[in-house]
Design a protein around this motif. Structure first.
Motif, PDB file in Angstrom:
ATOM      1  N   HIS A  23      15.863   2.880 -42.927  1.00 58.33           N
ATOM      2  CA  HIS A  23      17.084   3.534 -43.386  1.00 58.33           C
ATOM      3  C   HIS A  23      17.537   4.524 -42.311  1.00 58.33           C
ATOM      4  CE1 HIS A  23      19.764   6.083 -45.772  1.00 58.33           C
ATOM      5  NE2 HIS A  23      19.790   5.125 -46.673  1.00 58.33           N
ATOM      6  N   PRO A  24      18.855   4.634 -42.051  1.00 54.73           N
ATOM      7  CA  PRO A  24      19.300   5.491 -40.932  1.00 54.73           C
ATOM      8  C   PRO A  24      18.928   6.958 -41.064  1.00 54.73           C
ATOM      9  CG  PRO A  24      21.173   4.721 -42.246  1.00 54.73           C
ATOM     10  CD  PRO A  24      19.984   3.927 -42.684  1.00 54.73           C
ATOM     11  N   THR A  25      18.686   7.429 -42.286  1.00 54.73           N
ATOM     12  CA  THR A  25      18.237   8.822 -42.439  1.00 54.73           C
ATOM     13  C   THR A  25      16.898   8.877 -43.160  1.00 54.73           C
ATOM     14  OG1 THR A  25      19.387   9.144 -44.543  1.00 54.73           O
ATOM     15  CG2 THR A  25      20.624   9.632 -42.538  1.00 54.73           C
ATOM     16  N   GLY A  26      16.182   7.776 -43.226  1.00 51.12           N
ATOM     17  CA  GLY A  26      14.976   7.717 -44.050  1.00 51.12           C
ATOM     18  C   GLY A  26      13.675   7.959 -43.330  1.00 51.12           C
ATOM     19  N   GLY A  27      13.724   8.328 -42.060  1.00 52.70           N
ATOM     20  CA  GLY A  27      12.498   8.491 -41.291  1.00 52.70           C
ATOM     21  C   GLY A  27      11.805   9.812 -41.485  1.00 52.70           C
ATOM     22  N   ALA A  28      12.410  10.732 -42.235  1.00 54.89           N
ATOM     23  CA  ALA A  28      11.803  12.054 -42.444  1.00 54.89           C
ATOM     24  C   ALA A  28      12.106  12.511 -43.865  1.00 54.89           C
ATOM     25  CB  ALA A  28      12.364  13.051 -41.439  1.00 54.89           C
ATOM     26  N   LEU A  29      11.172  13.226 -44.442  1.00 54.75           N
ATOM     27  CA  LEU A  29      11.343  13.748 -45.794  1.00 54.75           C
ATOM     28  C   LEU A  29      11.488  15.261 -45.750  1.00 54.75           C
ATOM     29  CD1 LEU A  29       8.748  11.785 -47.963  1.00 54.75           C
ATOM     30  CD2 LEU A  29      11.235  11.625 -48.074  1.00 54.75           C
ATOM     31  N   CYS A  30      12.520  15.772 -46.375  1.00 48.90           N
ATOM     32  CA  CYS A  30      12.684  17.225 -46.472  1.00 48.90           C
ATOM     33  C   CYS A  30      11.766  17.757 -47.572  1.00 48.90           C
ATOM     34  CB  CYS A  30      14.134  17.569 -46.768  1.00 48.90           C
ATOM     35  SG  CYS A  30      14.694  17.089 -48.412  1.00 48.90           S
ATOM     36  N   ALA A  31      11.731  19.069 -47.682  1.00 50.05           N
ATOM     37  CA  ALA A  31      10.840  19.699 -48.652  1.00 50.05           C
ATOM     38  C   ALA A  31      11.169  19.267 -50.075  1.00 50.05           C
ATOM     39  CB  ALA A  31      10.916  21.214 -48.526  1.00 50.05           C
ATOM     40  N   LYS A  32      12.446  19.156 -50.389  1.00 48.58           N
ATOM     41  CA  LYS A  32      12.822  18.757 -51.749  1.00 48.58           C
ATOM     42  C   LYS A  32      12.408  17.315 -52.020  1.00 48.58           C
ATOM     43  CE  LYS A  32      16.667  21.990 -52.234  1.00 48.58           C
ATOM     44  NZ  LYS A  32      18.128  22.152 -52.415  1.00 48.58           N
ATOM     45  N   GLY A  33      12.532  16.463 -50.993  1.00 48.56           N
ATOM     46  CA  GLY A  33      12.100  15.082 -51.175  1.00 48.56           C
ATOM     47  C   GLY A  33      10.603  14.989 -51.435  1.00 48.56           C
ATOM     48  N   ARG A  34       9.826  15.731 -50.653  1.00 49.55           N
ATOM     49  CA  ARG A  34       8.373  15.716 -50.841  1.00 49.55           C
ATOM     50  C   ARG A  34       7.976  16.285 -52.198  1.00 49.55           C
ATOM     51  NH1 ARG A  34       8.711  17.721 -45.577  1.00 49.55           N
ATOM     52  NH2 ARG A  34       8.160  19.822 -46.283  1.00 49.55           N
ATOM     53  N   ALA A  35       8.798  17.213 -52.693  1.00 51.19           N
ATOM     54  CA  ALA A  35       8.471  17.878 -53.961  1.00 51.19           C
ATOM     55  C   ALA A  35       8.992  17.133 -55.176  1.00 51.19           C
ATOM     56  CB  ALA A  35       9.041  19.304 -53.957  1.00 51.19           C
ATOM     57  N   ALA A  36       9.548  15.941 -54.984  1.00 50.81           N
ATOM     58  CA  ALA A  36      10.151  15.216 -56.110  1.00 50.81           C
ATOM     59  C   ALA A  36       9.223  15.104 -57.325  1.00 50.81           C
ATOM     60  CB  ALA A  36      10.603  13.830 -55.644  1.00 50.81           C
ATOM     61  N   PRO A  37       7.951  14.721 -57.145  1.00 50.16           N
ATOM     62  CA  PRO A  37       7.108  14.585 -58.347  1.00 50.16           C
ATOM     63  C   PRO A  37       6.971  15.878 -59.148  1.00 50.16           C
ATOM     64  CG  PRO A  37       6.105  13.468 -56.476  1.00 50.16           C
ATOM     65  CD  PRO A  37       7.257  14.260 -55.930  1.00 50.16           C
ATOM     66  N   GLU A  38       6.810  17.022 -58.448  1.00 50.74           N
ATOM     67  CA  GLU A  38       6.645  18.263 -59.201  1.00 50.74           C
ATOM     68  C   GLU A  38       7.966  18.739 -59.787  1.00 50.74           C
ATOM     69  OE1 GLU A  38       6.034  22.038 -56.807  1.00 50.74           O
ATOM     70  OE2 GLU A  38       5.535  20.534 -55.286  1.00 50.74           O
ATOM     71  N   ILE A  39       9.101  18.392 -59.149  1.00 49.55           N
ATOM     72  CA  ILE A  39      10.400  18.752 -59.734  1.00 49.55           C
ATOM     73  C   ILE A  39      10.613  17.977 -61.028  1.00 49.55           C
ATOM     74  CG2 ILE A  39      12.906  18.588 -59.414  1.00 49.55           C
ATOM     75  CD1 ILE A  39      12.450  19.089 -56.431  1.00 49.55           C
ATOM     76  N   VAL A  40      10.374  16.672 -60.982  1.00 50.91           N
ATOM     77  CA  VAL A  40      10.566  15.837 -62.178  1.00 50.91           C
ATOM     78  C   VAL A  40       9.678  16.307 -63.323  1.00 50.91           C
ATOM     79  CG1 VAL A  40      10.214  13.518 -63.120  1.00 50.91           C
ATOM     80  CG2 VAL A  40      11.348  13.807 -60.914  1.00 50.91           C
ATOM     81  N   ALA A  41       8.434  16.654 -63.007  1.00 56.59           N
ATOM     82  CA  ALA A  41       7.468  16.980 -64.056  1.00 56.59           C
ATOM     83  C   ALA A  41       7.362  18.470 -64.358  1.00 56.59           C
ATOM     84  CB  ALA A  41       6.087  16.455 -63.647  1.00 56.59           C
TER      85      ALA A  41
END
Length: 598
Positions: free
Chosen positions: A10-28
């Motif tokens: 993906h053209p912007t998918g090579g790196a994860l920002c902090a919010k992306g990495r934190a997705a599981p804890e945000i959802v839960a």
């Protein structure tokens, strides 16, 4: 949801920002809002007395209150708030929310643009006719990060900058703090906050004094060679000097220093003089004192010697001279600026200065420079013209900022608070905010809080309770991105990214009774009578409306959750394209050229 991985192709998918990495804890997170809440005690009470209510009860009362205020005081008496799509889940919904606001009839939307991208996306267009474009880091010889820290805020950019530096590109970071990108720079300029314009003016002076600017580009594609009447500050027109002169044709100096007509619709205008001051006789016999626009830039930049720039910016002269020397080598130059430039009262002037400096380098829309994307043909949901012109004219602050955010229906926090607290120029009675934390994200928190407490009615939509939501009459729970379908048309960073269209399916079941922001906007729109504008409440019909020019629909994209690319005809120097009638594309400015003078 237990983890998130990158999507490498993906053209912007090579790196994860902090919010992306934190997705599981945000959802839960146990702190999430999960049901609509209604206040039962007055604002200021220690306990708001929140009670759970049904969605229908909440939406019906909200629609009735908004409709009543509109009927009594006009739609402008209701202000709205929308958080940034750059770094929040509002990216999935902001067009729907703006469609709702404009359909409702309000010109008053507190947006993040005044503390985010106004300068680079809109003030930049006052010089170039378009926003900043995307920096071509892959081919750049030099990269300037001006008030921008991608190592902390945009990792997809940061990785590409690191790759460019490894292959030899020089990186300059202009930032009071070294943390992040400044630690990886070849030249870190620890500038005094707000003094960026002085640094740019000093560089302009140096390029002109040393003759190291791109004279061919400046001559052919800026308005620097056009003559300005010093008495009026306006460009001379051919009809003022010659009986057969046209009112829409400008005047420039030829190689001999004589004034000649210059029709900027055409490209064959180079070979004249950029510098010149003269007196010229008008048709009516009066003498006009004139100078080229470039001459005016020379005069304006003259005081910005390295010593003066050092005084204003707090930078060592050696660093200023190193910066100027790098630009003087005429590198393929890519730059990006963000909130470090944008969060100042003079952000528009700073950006116009930086843009003028960039024009002197000639790097724009060329390989290794900042290139303007060619997006796929789609339809926007948030066309500003949904809002009638008579309502557009009521935007708060438009009299003071006629070229600023209010001209696009985005108002400043300052003007919102003034309208609520002082009734100037009229009283704002209600606020509906989708996301945002107006109390703490905009300047003057004390005044912002007072304005919220003075409102007759407030609604806040968010994933978590925050200081802005605490004063609301209703708080509605928004879903996280992973709990809803979403359509994203185009990404930033490269032409390939701009050409990528992605339909992201829902990944986990929503928690409690949360709804997507676009669902909430559509539901309110239907209760306020906007059935046709909101496709009868059919969100997928709206997405298909957006996609129709591409010849695809949502069903075509469901089978490609990684996104599909729709390649476009792309070329550099789009301003130089010659049309069938012989005219050039030029720039979308009044002079059809880069406006180093306005």
């Amino acid at each position: 949801m237990v983890s998130v991985e990158v999507l490498n192709n993906h053209p912007t998918g090579g790196a994860l920002c902090a919010k992306g990495r934190a997705a599981p804890e945000i959802v839960a997170s146990p702190r999430r809002l999960t049901v609509p809440l209604k206040r039962t005690r007055p604002r200021g009470a220690a306990d708001p007395g929140w009670v759970e209510v049904s969605w229908d009860e909440a939406l019906t009362e909200i629609a009735n209150r908004l409709g009543a205020i509109r009927a009594e005081s006009g739609a402008e008496a209701v202000a709205f708030g929308v958080t940034t799509p750059s770094g929040t889940p509002m990216v999935d919904s902001f067009e729907w929310v703006e469609r709702f606001i404009r359909g409702f009839g309000s010109p008053n939307l507190i947006y993040s643009v005044e503390i985010c991208g106004w300068h680079k996306d809109f003030a930049h267009a006052l010089t170039f006719g378009r926003g900043i474009g995307f920096p071509d880091y892959d081919n750049a010889d030099a990269i300037i990060l001006w008030g921008h820290n991608p190592a902390r805020t945009w990792l997809a950019q940061a990785t590409r900058i690191a790759d460019a530096r490894r292959r030899g590109a020089k990186v300059v970071v202009i930032d009071p703090k070294p943390n992040g990108s400044g630690q990886q720079a070849d030249l870190w300029l620890r500038i005094r906050p707000g003094a960026d314009g002085a640094l740019a003016m000093g560089a302009i002076r140096h390029l002109i004094a040393t003759g190291s600017f791109d004279a061919d580009f400046v001559d052919a594609w800026t308005n620097g060679s056009l003559l300005v009447d010093r008495a009026t500050g306006r460009f001379l027109r051919a009809d003022a000097l010659w009986p057969d002169g046209a009112a829409d044709v400008f005047v420039r100096l030829d190689a001999s220093g004589s004034p000649v007509p210059c029709d900027t619709r055409y490209t064959q205008q180079s070979g004249g003089r950029l510098r010149g001051v003269l007196s010229v006789r008008a048709r009516d016999g009066r003498m006009i004192s004139a100078a080229t626009a470039f001459e005016l830039l020379v005069e304006r930049a003259a005081p910005y010697t390295p010593a003066r720039v050092a005084e204003l910016t707090w930078l060592p002269i050696a660093d200023i001279e190193a910066f100027n020397a790098l630009l003087a080598t005429r590198p393929r130059l890519a730059y990006h600026s963000w909130t470090g430039v944008g969060q100042h009262t003079n952000a528009t002037a700073i950006e116009r200065t930086i843009a003028s400096l960039y024009a002197l380098t000639g790097a724009c829309d060329r390989p290794g420079g900042n290139r303007w994307p060619v997006p796929p043909p789609t339809r926007a949901l948030n066309d500003y013209n949904i809002l009638p012109p008579e309502q557009q004219a009521k935007a708060l602050g438009i009299a003071e900022l006629p070229l600023g955010p209010p001209a696009k229906g985005w108002i400043t926090a300052r003007d919102f608070s003034r309208a609520v607290l002082e009734g100037e120029p009229y009283r704002v009675r209600a606020l509906v905010a989708f996301g945002t934390n107006f109390v703490v994200s905009q300047g003057h928190s004390e005044r912002n809080k007072a304005a919220l407490n003075a409102l007759e009615f407030q609604v806040h939509i968010d994933m978590f309770m925050n200081p802005t939501a605490e004063s609301a009459d209703f708080v509605l729970p928004a879903s996280t991105p992973w709990e809803r379908d979403a359509l994203k048309i185009g990404f930033e960073i490269t032409q390939a990214a701009v050409e990528t269209v992605q339909f992201r399916p829902r990944m986990v079941e929503p928690v409690g009774e949360v709804k997507a922001d676009y669902e909430i906007a559509a539901a309110l729109a239907l209760k306020l009578g906007m059935h046709e504008l909101f496709f009868g409440g059919d969100i997928e019909a709206g997405w298909n409306y957006q996609l129709a020019p591409l010849g695809v629909g949502v069903e075509d994209l469901r089978g490609h959750p990684e996104g599909r690319r729709f390649p476009q005809a792309f070329r550099d120097e789009k301003y130089a394209v010659t049309r069938e009638d012989g005219t050039a594309a030029g720039f979308a400015t009044p002079t059809r050229r880069v406006e180093i003078y306005s």
